[in-house]
Design an enzyme around this catalytic site. Sequence first.
Site, PDB file in Angstrom:
ATOM      1  N   GLY A  49     -10.427   8.134   3.568  1.00 51.15           N
ATOM      2  CA  GLY A  49     -10.500   7.691   2.191  1.00 51.15           C
ATOM      3  C   GLY A  49     -11.639   6.705   2.029  1.00 51.15           C
ATOM      4  O   GLY A  49     -12.057   6.056   2.994  1.00 51.15           O
ATOM      5  N   GLN A  54     -16.175  -0.110  -1.554  1.00 54.78           N
ATOM      6  CA  GLN A  54     -16.730  -0.083  -0.197  1.00 54.78           C
ATOM      7  C   GLN A  54     -18.208   0.294  -0.171  1.00 54.78           C
ATOM      8  O   GLN A  54     -18.874   0.116   0.849  1.00 54.78           O
ATOM      9  CB  GLN A  54     -15.921   0.875   0.687  1.00 54.78           C
ATOM     10  CG  GLN A  54     -14.494   0.391   0.934  1.00 54.78           C
ATOM     11  CD  GLN A  54     -13.703   1.377   1.762  1.00 54.78           C
ATOM     12  OE1 GLN A  54     -13.109   2.296   1.223  1.00 54.78           O
ATOM     13  NE2 GLN A  54     -13.726   1.207   3.073  1.00 54.78           N
ATOM     14  N   CYS A 100      -9.684   1.327   8.544  1.00 53.25           N
ATOM     15  CA  CYS A 100     -10.553   1.272   7.371  1.00 53.25           C
ATOM     16  C   CYS A 100     -12.011   1.385   7.807  1.00 53.25           C
ATOM     17  O   CYS A 100     -12.423   0.736   8.771  1.00 53.25           O
ATOM     18  CB  CYS A 100     -10.314  -0.059   6.651  1.00 53.25           C
ATOM     19  SG  CYS A 100     -11.252  -0.223   5.136  1.00 53.25           S
ATOM     20  N   LEU A 101     -12.786   2.180   7.073  1.00 54.05           N
ATOM     21  CA  LEU A 101     -14.203   2.327   7.401  1.00 54.05           C
ATOM     22  C   LEU A 101     -14.948   1.006   7.261  1.00 54.05           C
ATOM     23  O   LEU A 101     -16.002   0.822   7.867  1.00 54.05           O
ATOM     24  CB  LEU A 101     -14.854   3.395   6.511  1.00 54.05           C
ATOM     25  CG  LEU A 101     -14.454   4.847   6.810  1.00 54.05           C
ATOM     26  CD1 LEU A 101     -15.013   5.780   5.746  1.00 54.05           C
ATOM     27  CD2 LEU A 101     -14.928   5.282   8.185  1.00 54.05           C
ATOM     28  N   HIS A 142      -3.442   2.648   0.473  1.00 49.94           N
ATOM     29  CA  HIS A 142      -4.522   1.862   1.107  1.00 49.94           C
ATOM     30  C   HIS A 142      -5.718   1.752   0.152  1.00 49.94           C
ATOM     31  O   HIS A 142      -6.313   0.685  -0.007  1.00 49.94           O
ATOM     32  CB  HIS A 142      -4.917   2.544   2.429  1.00 49.94           C
ATOM     33  CG  HIS A 142      -6.110   1.964   3.126  1.00 49.94           C
ATOM     34  ND1 HIS A 142      -6.042   1.402   4.393  1.00 49.94           N
ATOM     35  CD2 HIS A 142      -7.417   1.866   2.762  1.00 49.94           C
ATOM     36  CE1 HIS A 142      -7.244   0.968   4.748  1.00 49.94           C
ATOM     37  NE2 HIS A 142      -8.104   1.251   3.786  1.00 49.94           N
ATOM     38  N   GLU A 143      -6.065   2.875  -0.500  1.00 49.45           N
ATOM     39  CA  GLU A 143      -7.224   2.871  -1.408  1.00 49.45           C
ATOM     40  C   GLU A 143      -6.938   2.059  -2.678  1.00 49.45           C
ATOM     41  O   GLU A 143      -7.824   1.367  -3.181  1.00 49.45           O
ATOM     42  CB  GLU A 143      -7.632   4.302  -1.766  1.00 49.45           C
ATOM     43  CG  GLU A 143      -8.071   5.157  -0.578  1.00 49.45           C
ATOM     44  CD  GLU A 143      -9.100   4.485   0.310  1.00 49.45           C
ATOM     45  OE1 GLU A 143      -9.993   3.790  -0.211  1.00 49.45           O
ATOM     46  OE2 GLU A 143      -9.009   4.642   1.549  1.00 49.45           O
ATOM     47  N   HIS A 146      -7.666  -1.427  -2.034  1.00 48.14           N
ATOM     48  CA  HIS A 146      -9.093  -1.763  -2.114  1.00 48.14           C
ATOM     49  C   HIS A 146      -9.504  -2.156  -3.530  1.00 48.14           C
ATOM     50  O   HIS A 146     -10.326  -3.049  -3.725  1.00 48.14           O
ATOM     51  CB  HIS A 146      -9.954  -0.570  -1.677  1.00 48.14           C
ATOM     52  CG  HIS A 146     -10.226  -0.511  -0.205  1.00 48.14           C
ATOM     53  ND1 HIS A 146     -10.818  -1.541   0.485  1.00 48.14           N
ATOM     54  CD2 HIS A 146     -10.002   0.464   0.702  1.00 48.14           C
ATOM     55  CE1 HIS A 146     -10.941  -1.198   1.768  1.00 48.14           C
ATOM     56  NE2 HIS A 146     -10.449   0.010   1.930  1.00 48.14           N
TER      57      HIS A 146
HETATM   58 NI    NI Z   1     -10.174   1.098   3.653  1.00 51.39          NI
END
Ligand code: NI
Length: 182
Positions: A49, A54, A100-101, A142-143, A146
């Site tokens: 995701g 991000q 997480c990226l 999770h998104e 963000h």
């Molecule tokens: Ni993330």
Amino acid sequence: MPSKRILEYPREEALLRKKSQPVRAFNRYIKNIIRDLKDTLKERPEGVGLAAVQINVHMQIFVVQLGAKPESEEKTGPVITIINPEVIEERAEDKGFDGCLSLPGLFGDTVRPHYLHIKGLNEWGKPFEQVFEGFDAVVIHHEIDHLNGVLFIDRITDPADLFTVKEDDDGKLIRVPVTIKK
Ligand code: NI
């Protein structure tokens, strides 16, 4: 063209902590952001995701890979876009894998709903309402975090639940506990 770079914690924490604004008009600019998010996610097969924040765009837009499995790069579903999400119902909380990226190499076990009923706009700017279950619900939750400037490390309550991974002598991946300053 995918974004050259994904914001990283802790170097760019202030930007990752900024809240995202709702999308008011669905136009070419928004379509380009969606394209960028999809292209960027495709280049990072370890990711499931990606939220606009991000890539330093503070608007309520994210893409998620459905049908993914925790700690695996196997994916069986499409990548979908969700804009301006609102949670109608969340339940079936359970502890599971998170990463997480924007926090490369860092993983954890967090508690998230495994049943998530949301509404929002789809990638064509049309309203939709849908129930997501299992890991799909976890990834979308999770998104949504963000969009509110929340990172998965904020949901770690037991320090033992935060870890990185390395190969042991037999080449098996093992968890190595990590401590970070919050
Ligand atoms: Ni993330």
